[in-house]
Design a protein around this motif. Sequence first.
Motif, PDB file in Angstrom:
ATOM      1  N   PRO A   1       0.816  -1.214   0.000  1.00 25.12           N
ATOM      2  CA  PRO A   1       0.000   0.000   0.000  1.00 25.12           C
ATOM      3  C   PRO A   1       0.850   1.264   0.000  1.00 25.12           C
ATOM      4  CG  PRO A   1       0.166  -0.881   2.223  1.00 25.12           C
ATOM      5  CD  PRO A   1       0.958  -1.808   1.339  1.00 25.12           C
ATOM      6  N   MET A   2       0.377   2.265  -0.733  1.00 30.66           N
ATOM      7  CA  MET A   2       0.863   3.634  -0.619  1.00 30.66           C
ATOM      8  C   MET A   2      -0.361   4.449  -0.245  1.00 30.66           C
ATOM      9  SD  MET A   2       2.857   6.081  -3.379  1.00 30.66           S
ATOM     10  CE  MET A   2       4.426   5.205  -3.328  1.00 30.66           C
ATOM     11  N   ALA A   3      -0.640   4.445   1.032  1.00 33.71           N
ATOM     12  CA  ALA A   3      -1.902   4.991   1.521  1.00 33.71           C
ATOM     13  C   ALA A   3      -1.688   5.584   2.899  1.00 33.71           C
ATOM     14  CB  ALA A   3      -2.973   3.888   1.579  1.00 33.71           C
ATOM     15  N   GLY A   4      -2.649   6.374   3.330  1.00 34.77           N
ATOM     16  CA  GLY A   4      -2.628   6.929   4.668  1.00 34.77           C
ATOM     17  C   GLY A   4      -3.745   6.356   5.509  1.00 34.77           C
ATOM     18  N   PHE A   5      -3.473   6.212   6.808  1.00 33.74           N
ATOM     19  CA  PHE A   5      -4.469   5.746   7.768  1.00 33.74           C
ATOM     20  C   PHE A   5      -3.909   6.033   9.149  1.00 33.74           C
ATOM     21  CE2 PHE A   5      -6.609   1.881   9.886  1.00 33.74           C
ATOM     22  CZ  PHE A   5      -7.774   2.583  10.135  1.00 33.74           C
ATOM     23  N   SER A   6      -4.775   6.335  10.087  1.00 32.56           N
ATOM     24  CA  SER A   6      -4.300   6.665  11.434  1.00 32.56           C
ATOM     25  C   SER A   6      -3.773   5.455  12.190  1.00 32.56           C
ATOM     26  CB  SER A   6      -5.411   7.345  12.232  1.00 32.56           C
ATOM     27  OG  SER A   6      -6.556   6.517  12.307  1.00 32.56           O
ATOM     28  N   TYR A   7      -4.015   4.250  11.662  1.00 33.74           N
ATOM     29  CA  TYR A   7      -3.431   3.024  12.210  1.00 33.74           C
ATOM     30  C   TYR A   7      -2.616   2.346  11.110  1.00 33.74           C
ATOM     31  CZ  TYR A   7      -5.963   3.373  16.576  1.00 33.74           C
ATOM     32  OH  TYR A   7      -6.416   3.801  17.804  1.00 33.74           O
ATOM     33  N   PRO A   8      -1.438   2.896  10.798  1.00 37.28           N
ATOM     34  CA  PRO A   8      -0.634   2.314   9.721  1.00 37.28           C
ATOM     35  C   PRO A   8      -0.209   0.883  10.001  1.00 37.28           C
ATOM     36  CG  PRO A   8       0.625   3.965  10.945  1.00 37.28           C
ATOM     37  CD  PRO A   8      -0.796   4.084  11.383  1.00 37.28           C
ATOM     38  N   GLU A   9      -0.226   0.468  11.268  1.00 37.80           N
ATOM     39  CA  GLU A   9       0.127  -0.920  11.574  1.00 37.80           C
ATOM     40  C   GLU A   9      -0.866  -1.912  10.972  1.00 37.80           C
ATOM     41  OE1 GLU A   9      -1.439   0.641  15.670  1.00 37.80           O
ATOM     42  OE2 GLU A   9      -0.745   1.475  13.740  1.00 37.80           O
TER      43      GLU A   9
ATOM     44  N   LEU B   1      -2.167  -1.468   7.878  1.00 32.98           N
ATOM     45  CA  LEU B   1      -1.730  -1.569   6.491  1.00 32.98           C
ATOM     46  C   LEU B   1      -0.472  -2.431   6.373  1.00 32.98           C
ATOM     47  CD1 LEU B   1      -2.205   2.188   5.477  1.00 32.98           C
ATOM     48  CD2 LEU B   1      -3.785   0.298   5.045  1.00 32.98           C
ATOM     49  N   SER B   2       0.496  -2.186   7.238  1.00 35.54           N
ATOM     50  CA  SER B   2       1.721  -2.996   7.188  1.00 35.54           C
ATOM     51  C   SER B   2       1.448  -4.429   7.617  1.00 35.54           C
ATOM     52  CB  SER B   2       2.811  -2.379   8.067  1.00 35.54           C
ATOM     53  OG  SER B   2       2.428  -2.315   9.429  1.00 35.54           O
ATOM     54  N   GLY B   3       0.521  -4.615   8.559  1.00 35.18           N
ATOM     55  CA  GLY B   3       0.186  -5.962   9.009  1.00 35.18           C
ATOM     56  C   GLY B   3      -0.495  -6.776   7.930  1.00 35.18           C
ATOM     57  N   VAL B   4      -1.401  -6.153   7.197  1.00 33.71           N
ATOM     58  CA  VAL B   4      -2.060  -6.842   6.083  1.00 33.71           C
ATOM     59  C   VAL B   4      -1.036  -7.222   5.027  1.00 33.71           C
ATOM     60  CG1 VAL B   4      -3.657  -6.542   4.150  1.00 33.71           C
ATOM     61  CG2 VAL B   4      -4.353  -5.875   6.456  1.00 33.71           C
ATOM     62  N   TYR B   5      -0.137  -6.308   4.711  1.00 38.10           N
ATOM     63  CA  TYR B   5       0.922  -6.620   3.738  1.00 38.10           C
ATOM     64  C   TYR B   5       1.738  -7.827   4.207  1.00 38.10           C
ATOM     65  CZ  TYR B   5       5.354  -6.436   1.307  1.00 38.10           C
ATOM     66  OH  TYR B   5       6.475  -6.797   0.597  1.00 38.10           O
ATOM     67  N   ASP B   6       2.160  -7.813   5.457  1.00 41.10           N
ATOM     68  CA  ASP B   6       2.979  -8.921   5.974  1.00 41.10           C
ATOM     69  C   ASP B   6       2.226 -10.245   5.897  1.00 41.10           C
ATOM     70  OD1 ASP B   6       5.058  -7.179   6.515  1.00 41.10           O
ATOM     71  OD2 ASP B   6       4.554  -6.960   8.645  1.00 41.10           O
ATOM     72  N   LEU B   7       0.976 -10.248   6.322  1.00 40.85           N
ATOM     73  CA  LEU B   7       0.199 -11.491   6.321  1.00 40.85           C
ATOM     74  C   LEU B   7      -0.029 -12.001   4.900  1.00 40.85           C
ATOM     75  CD1 LEU B   7      -2.376 -10.576   9.100  1.00 40.85           C
ATOM     76  CD2 LEU B   7      -0.667 -12.397   9.239  1.00 40.85           C
ATOM     77  N   MET B   8      -0.312 -11.106   3.977  1.00 41.37           N
ATOM     78  CA  MET B   8      -0.537 -11.537   2.598  1.00 41.37           C
ATOM     79  C   MET B   8       0.734 -12.103   1.983  1.00 41.37           C
ATOM     80  SD  MET B   8      -3.719 -11.290   1.740  1.00 41.37           S
ATOM     81  CE  MET B   8      -3.612 -11.378  -0.057  1.00 41.37           C
ATOM     82  N   THR B   9       1.878 -11.488   2.254  1.00 46.32           N
ATOM     83  CA  THR B   9       3.128 -12.002   1.691  1.00 46.32           C
ATOM     84  C   THR B   9       3.528 -13.327   2.334  1.00 46.32           C
ATOM     85  OG1 THR B   9       4.411 -10.621   3.232  1.00 46.32           O
ATOM     86  CG2 THR B   9       3.994  -9.728   1.033  1.00 46.32           C
ATOM     87  N   GLU B  10       3.008 -13.597   3.528  1.00 44.17           N
ATOM     88  CA  GLU B  10       3.263 -14.882   4.194  1.00 44.17           C
ATOM     89  C   GLU B  10       2.243 -15.946   3.795  1.00 44.17           C
ATOM     90  OE1 GLU B  10       3.108 -13.829   8.287  1.00 44.17           O
ATOM     91  OE2 GLU B  10       4.902 -12.543   8.177  1.00 44.17           O
ATOM     92  N   GLY B  11       1.297 -15.584   2.914  1.00 45.48           N
ATOM     93  CA  GLY B  11       0.281 -16.530   2.479  1.00 45.48           C
ATOM     94  C   GLY B  11      -0.852 -16.735   3.463  1.00 45.48           C
ATOM     95  N   LYS B  12      -1.001 -15.827   4.432  1.00 49.80           N
ATOM     96  CA  LYS B  12      -2.035 -15.959   5.458  1.00 49.80           C
ATOM     97  C   LYS B  12      -3.240 -15.097   5.071  1.00 49.80           C
ATOM     98  CE  LYS B  12       1.412 -16.870   9.054  1.00 49.80           C
ATOM     99  NZ  LYS B  12       2.020 -16.404  10.317  1.00 49.80           N
ATOM    100  N   ARG B  13      -3.939 -15.565   4.059  1.00 51.00           N
ATOM    101  CA  ARG B  13      -5.011 -14.771   3.464  1.00 51.00           C
ATOM    102  C   ARG B  13      -6.147 -14.496   4.446  1.00 51.00           C
ATOM    103  NH1 ARG B  13      -8.877 -16.768  -1.536  1.00 51.00           N
ATOM    104  NH2 ARG B  13      -9.721 -14.712  -2.115  1.00 51.00           N
ATOM    105  N   ALA B  14      -6.622 -15.513   5.124  1.00 42.57           N
ATOM    106  CA  ALA B  14      -7.754 -15.329   6.035  1.00 42.57           C
ATOM    107  C   ALA B  14      -7.385 -14.385   7.178  1.00 42.57           C
ATOM    108  CB  ALA B  14      -8.205 -16.680   6.595  1.00 42.57           C
ATOM    109  N   GLU B  15      -6.178 -14.540   7.707  1.00 40.75           N
ATOM    110  CA  GLU B  15      -5.741 -13.665   8.796  1.00 40.75           C
ATOM    111  C   GLU B  15      -5.627 -12.216   8.320  1.00 40.75           C
ATOM    112  OE1 GLU B  15      -4.441 -16.566   7.954  1.00 40.75           O
ATOM    113  OE2 GLU B  15      -3.682 -17.679   9.710  1.00 40.75           O
TER     114      GLU B  15
END
Length: 301
Positions: free
Chosen positions: A210-218, A220-234
């Motif tokens: 993501p190149m986006a803004g949000f008051s809880y950037p964790e 956005l980064s958490g979704v990126y990490d989970l998706m790259t780890e193959g943890k789609r449901a999480e």
Amino acid sequence: MSKTLADTCGLHVVAQTPFLDDGTLDLESIDTLSAFYYRHGAEGLTVLGVSGEAQKLTVDETIAVAARYVAAADGHRIIAGVSHPNLATLAEVTAQIMAEGADAVMICPPAGIRTDEDLLRYFEAVYARIGDVPTVLQDFPAASGVVMSVPAIDRLITAFPQIGVIKEEDFPSPIKVTRMRAELSRPVRILTGNNGQYLVQEMERGADGPMAGFSYPEMLSGVYDLMTEGKRAEAHDLFNRYLPLLKHEAQGQWGIALRKEMMRRRGALTSNALRGPGPKLTATDLAELDFLIGRMDLPEG
């Protein structure tokens, strides 16, 4: 050390520009805001974007903001928005920002471009002025009024190797990400915006983050990490936990005011002020925000 765009991935937060209550720049809050973003998973920042209120700054203020973010970067990538209807101003700001140590610029084509030929001629004029500057191409027709087809984008990245990243914000963005992955003639990084509202679907289609803004950037980064780890449901579960607030913030300048208020509460900003003309939150706005977040069990700090 300047970073190339070839390895651009993960969260690159679209950073706010801090102001004090009287509308003057709050450069000191750039330090606390940068630390806040990096603490919550940002690999880099995109400064002086639309939600960073770049259109409200003078040229000198623009350079000062970029320089302060570069000084606080601590090894992270800094991409600076330089889009401007005046090409001479775009070139001047680009030169000064890159001299301050930014890693790349972001450019969105200006209103008035109607054809693919117009688009190509515009970027020919841009690069004749700025030269070999690493560039993020912003595809954001809702703001620019310029619709860039996938073939048109392919012509641009073929003609201009300076373009290493596409910020994709056209609707429907997941489908366009799919097309670009299949049809572009050389590999580029694709980061997505639209306030992160479609991040999980975009990641599933091949976005690099993501190149986006949000008051809880964790989130956005958490979704990126989970998706790259193959943890789609999480990843979907984490995204859905924050969705009410994410949607609430995705309301133009008023949403930016809400975002700034949330980041003030989290200790990242001194003030929630937007520079005028811009909305100021009322007691009713704040009460609605209190009720919303009171039902979400969100982390502090």
